[in-house]
Design a protein around this motif. Structure first.
Motif, PDB file in Angstrom:
ATOM      1  N   LEU A 378       0.937  -1.082   0.059  1.00 46.06           N
ATOM      2  CA  LEU A 378       0.074   0.211   0.034  1.00 46.06           C
ATOM      3  C   LEU A 378       1.066   1.012   0.137  1.00 46.06           C
ATOM      4  N   VAL A 379       0.524   2.275  -0.589  1.00 45.12           N
ATOM      5  CA  VAL A 379       1.282   3.126  -1.113  1.00 45.12           C
ATOM      6  C   VAL A 379       0.221   5.112  -0.997  1.00 45.12           C
ATOM      7  N   TYR A 380       0.940   5.248   0.278  1.00 45.03           N
ATOM      8  CA  TYR A 380      -0.083   6.672   0.951  1.00 45.03           C
ATOM      9  C   TYR A 380       0.858   7.911  -0.101  1.00 45.03           C
ATOM     10  N   GLU A 381      -0.411   8.767  -0.941  1.00 43.94           N
ATOM     11  CA  GLU A 381       0.413   9.590  -1.987  1.00 43.94           C
ATOM     12  C   GLU A 381      -0.946  10.968  -1.607  1.00 43.94           C
ATOM     13  N   CYS A 382      -0.388  11.815  -2.032  1.00 45.28           N
ATOM     14  CA  CYS A 382      -1.701  13.195  -1.881  1.00 45.28           C
ATOM     15  C   CYS A 382      -1.340  14.273  -3.260  1.00 45.28           C
ATOM     16  N   LEU A 383      -2.063  13.543  -3.863  1.00 43.15           N
ATOM     17  CA  LEU A 383      -2.101  14.421  -5.002  1.00 43.15           C
ATOM     18  C   LEU A 383      -2.153  16.129  -5.393  1.00 43.15           C
ATOM     19  N   ASP A 384      -1.875  16.505  -6.651  1.00 43.90           N
ATOM     20  CA  ASP A 384      -2.093  17.417  -6.315  1.00 43.90           C
ATOM     21  C   ASP A 384      -3.272  17.505  -7.861  1.00 43.90           C
ATOM     22  N   PRO A 385      -4.585  18.612  -7.855  1.00 46.91           N
ATOM     23  CA  PRO A 385      -5.693  18.528  -8.450  1.00 46.91           C
ATOM     24  C   PRO A 385      -4.790  18.886 -10.308  1.00 46.91           C
TER      25      PRO A 385
END
Length: 721
Positions: A378-385
């Motif tokens: 599992l990978v956590y990521e904060c996505l850019d709009p």
């Protein structure tokens, strides 16, 4: 091919569309015409079109029409959903309401034209409009990703595009083989729906509801109305989110010559419980699930119609949540899906374009494409709009996940996802599969000079749901000076729920925010139900506020939960929690008396060692008392301070001569005996509950001026400064 600019460009476009009209009517297809440029120029183009088309029926949403006839505001689009039009014009120069766009397209019949008036395409994405301002409290300008994507969708050959100074591209005409004769009889799907409703009405078995599920324009409401007309001997009731939502049903019952069934709003229906042989529920996806469950159980035979896409709240999420409830409470319920359009032909280009542009058919990643869960992968990521706007596959996967978790998702949620600069998107993925997503928005600090006025109920700040509520309802001014994060949505793929993915995502995004010192607290607001409360409490969040009224969108009381991200916020959170637990027992007898016992028990369970609501007055109590007596703060959220005041100065108000006999009786009846406001108004000859509340403010103001005049007046001045 785009025509070169010329003097007669608008006339050329109108003439081309007029030549297209017979083919559209024959094929029962619809088209979209986008006119981009200065508003006066665009209105002039529509004037030429209307003059040549002379439509039989027309709807104009936006500012004034070119001929001076009445125009409807975009926000009032629901009033027109029962109509049927040949020409629909939506003027988006002052802002585009994408919910209105999706909805009014359903009123356009085959052979018709949807006209969208917009600013110059090069300027449009970065313009601030009224629709963007509804959810963009934290930014001066939109990011433009949604409108850029919408503009790219205009490359569809079925879309006509007229641009001021840039030429004209006509829409593609129907292919010869698509020509069709207007059907003389109702489509088989609609006939089957009528037959199913009639069979339900005459069935011996009770509590086996019928659900008609279909995209917009398949004749669900028409079928309900036609069936009602064929049941003259039965007592039939109709309910829906609003009367406008069932106008089509009622009109078809009337046109068929039958007795028009009575419309009763859902809340009134449950309160009055009138007898009926058959209950028809239109646009069921827009009714809160708890209310819908009561409606299904409250009458012996119930037929529901629900839309599986579009502005009502995407029905796929509704089905995922409501159908399992039906399995549990009414085994043997029936489902009939309608697929054949009524107002337009199958495979209509406009319907296809709307589905693509507004993601009306966003689907979950299917089971065969989901990887076997491997926690270490599992990978956590904060996505850019911006990445979402550029990656269509990722956007569709993510939006499908949000739709599945929240049955009231609307097209405007897609715009918010792509346009809102302050919104951050957090995902938990395995490979290319997004398994969980959370949408987070910053809140606070509130403008320091406004905090006293917010406490007094005189001011509101857009977009600060939790921060503002902590001041206005929880009475904590210090909370308004902190930085917060609100989790707007959190969703886990239904096929991977119950595996701890939601909790894992919360831990990862919290660690990410703490590492960047992004906020002092993180919180959420949601409809109070036991499993959800347990999820948040299990992840270290504590309840600090319960709304007094049930939310129209969920039928539940809203609850706010918080978690501190640093020591400063932890101290404040402990004070908020203590205040909440002092207030809750009082509110359960006055304001929350209708709260379900199991929910009250769950909230009280965490109240071990809570502050005594009858303790001596504290500084925040004096602030709340002044905010209530001289401001607009609610009575029910001020109960701790009011009860402490009455206890501390009991001798003065109960046995002294500060108050008259009627005033003392008023305080006893409301504060100690918890009489309803309406009963107080009647007993004291006041004109309604509002006057009774005003009378309470007057009495407490009189008492406070008598027992602590200097402190009370100083606090009133501070809050009104």
């Amino acid at each position: 091919m785009i025509s070169e600019p010329s003097k007669d460009l608008r006339a050329e476009a109108a003439a081309e569309l007029l030549r297209l009209r017979p083919g559209l009517r024959c094929a029962r297809q619809r088209r979209l015409w986008v006119c981009a440029g200065a508003r006066d120029w665009c209105v002039g183009a529509v004037r030429r079109l209307v003059h040549s088309w002379r439509p039989e029926s027309m709807l104009w949403l936006g500012e004034e029409t070119p001929d001076g006839s009445e125009a409807a505001a975009q926000r009032d689009y629901r009033r027109h959903l029962g109509g049927e039009y040949e020409l629909v014009v939506l003027d988006a120069h002052a802002g585009l309401d994408v919910d209105a766009l999706a909805a009014v397209a359903g009123t356009l019949r085959g052979g018709g034209l949807l006209v969208l008036l917009v600013p110059a395409l090069a300027d449009w994405p970065r313009r601030v409009d009224a629709q963007f301002a509804r959810f963009a409290a934290h930014a001066a300008r939109p990011e433009g990703h949604f409108l850029q994507r919408l503009i790219s969708c205009l490359e569809d050959p079925a879309v006509g595009l007229l641009q001021q100074g840039h030429g004209w591209r006509p829409p593609m005409p129907p292919a010869p083989e698509e020509a069709a004769v207007e059907p003389a009889a109702a489509p088989s799907g609609q006939a089957a729906a009528v037959a199913a409703v009639l069979a339900l009405a005459h069935a011996r078995h009770r509590h086996r509801p019928l659900v008609l599920s279909a995209p917009r324009g398949r004749g669900k409401s028409t079928a309900l109305g036609q069936a009602a007309a064929q049941l003259p001997a039965q007592r039939i009731l109709v309910t829906a989110p609003g009367r406008t939502s069932c106008e089509t049903l009622l009109r078809h019952a009337r046109d068929a010559g039958g007795r028009v069934p009575s419309f009763v709003p859902p809340d009134e229906l449950l309160r009055r419980r009138p007898a009926a042989d058959l209950l028809l529920i239109d646009e069921a996806a827009a009714i809160p699930l708890p209310l819908l469950e009561q409606l299904v159980l409250g009458w012996p035979r119930v037929a529901l119609a629900t839309t599986v896409q579009g502005y009502e709240g995407t029905g796929r999420g509704f089905e995922l949540k409501f159908f399992p409830r039906l399995d549990r409470i009414t085994p043997g319920w029936q489902l009939l899906r309608l697929s054949e359009p009524i107002r337009w032909a199958a495979a209509d280009p406009l319907e296809r374009w709307l589905a693509r542009a507004l993601l009306l058919e966003a689907e979950l990643l299917p089971e065969e494409r989901l990887p076997a869960l491997a926690p270490e992968a599992l990978v956590y990521e904060c996505l850019d709009p911006g990445r979402l706007g550029a990656d269509e596959a990722l956007l569709q996967q993510l939006f499908g996940l949000l739709v599945s978790a929240h049955y009231r998702t609307r097209p405007s949620d897609l715009r918010q996802l792509l346009e809102m600069p302050s919104l951050s998107v957090h995902v938990l993925r395995q490979g290319e599969a997004v398994l969980a997503v959370a949408l987070v928005i910053p809140e606070g600090p509130l403008p320091t000079e406004l905090i006293p006025a917010i406490l007094a109920g005189r001011r509101r700040v857009r977009g600060e749901l939790i921060a503002q509520s902590l001041v206005a309802h929880a009475g904590c001014e210090a909370a308004g000076r902190l930085r917060g994060l609100r989790i707007m949505r959190i969703a886990v793929h239904p096929r991977r729920q119950g595996r701890g993915l939601g909790s894992r995502l919360l831990r990862d995004l919290t660690a990410h925010m703490q590492a960047g010192d992004a906020a002092d607290w993180i919180g959420a607001s949601f409809g109070l139900e036991r499993p959800l409360l347990g999820f948040w409490e299990g992840n270290g969040y504590v309840p600090v506020r319960v709304g007094l009224r049930r939310e129209a969108s969920s039928g539940q009381h809203a609850v706010i939960v918080l978690q501190a991200l640093n020591l400063n916020a932890q101290s404040l959170l402990e004070r908020l929690q203590a205040r909440f637990h002092a207030l809750l027992p009082l509110q359960l007898g006055d304001g929350l008396e209708g709260l379900e016992p199991e929910l009250a028990r769950a909230l009280l369970a965490a109240a071990q060692g809570a502050t005594d609501p009858m303790a001596a007055l504290e500084p925040r109590d004096w602030a709340e008392l002044a905010a209530f007596a001289c401001g607009r703060r609610g009575y029910e959220v001020s109960l701790v301070a009011i009860h402490r005041l009455l206890r501390q100065y009991e001798a003065a108000w109960l046995h002294g001569d500060i108050l008259g006999p009627g005033e003392r009786a008023f305080l006893i009846e409301k504060c100690l005996q918890h009489h309803p406001w309406s009963q107080l108004a009647q007993a004291h000859r006041l004109d309604g509950a509002g006057m009774a509340r005003a009378r309470m403010r007057e009495i407490l103001c009189r008492l406070l001026r008598a027992v602590a005049p200097d402190r009370f007046e100083a606090e009133c001045r501070r809050q009104s400064a």
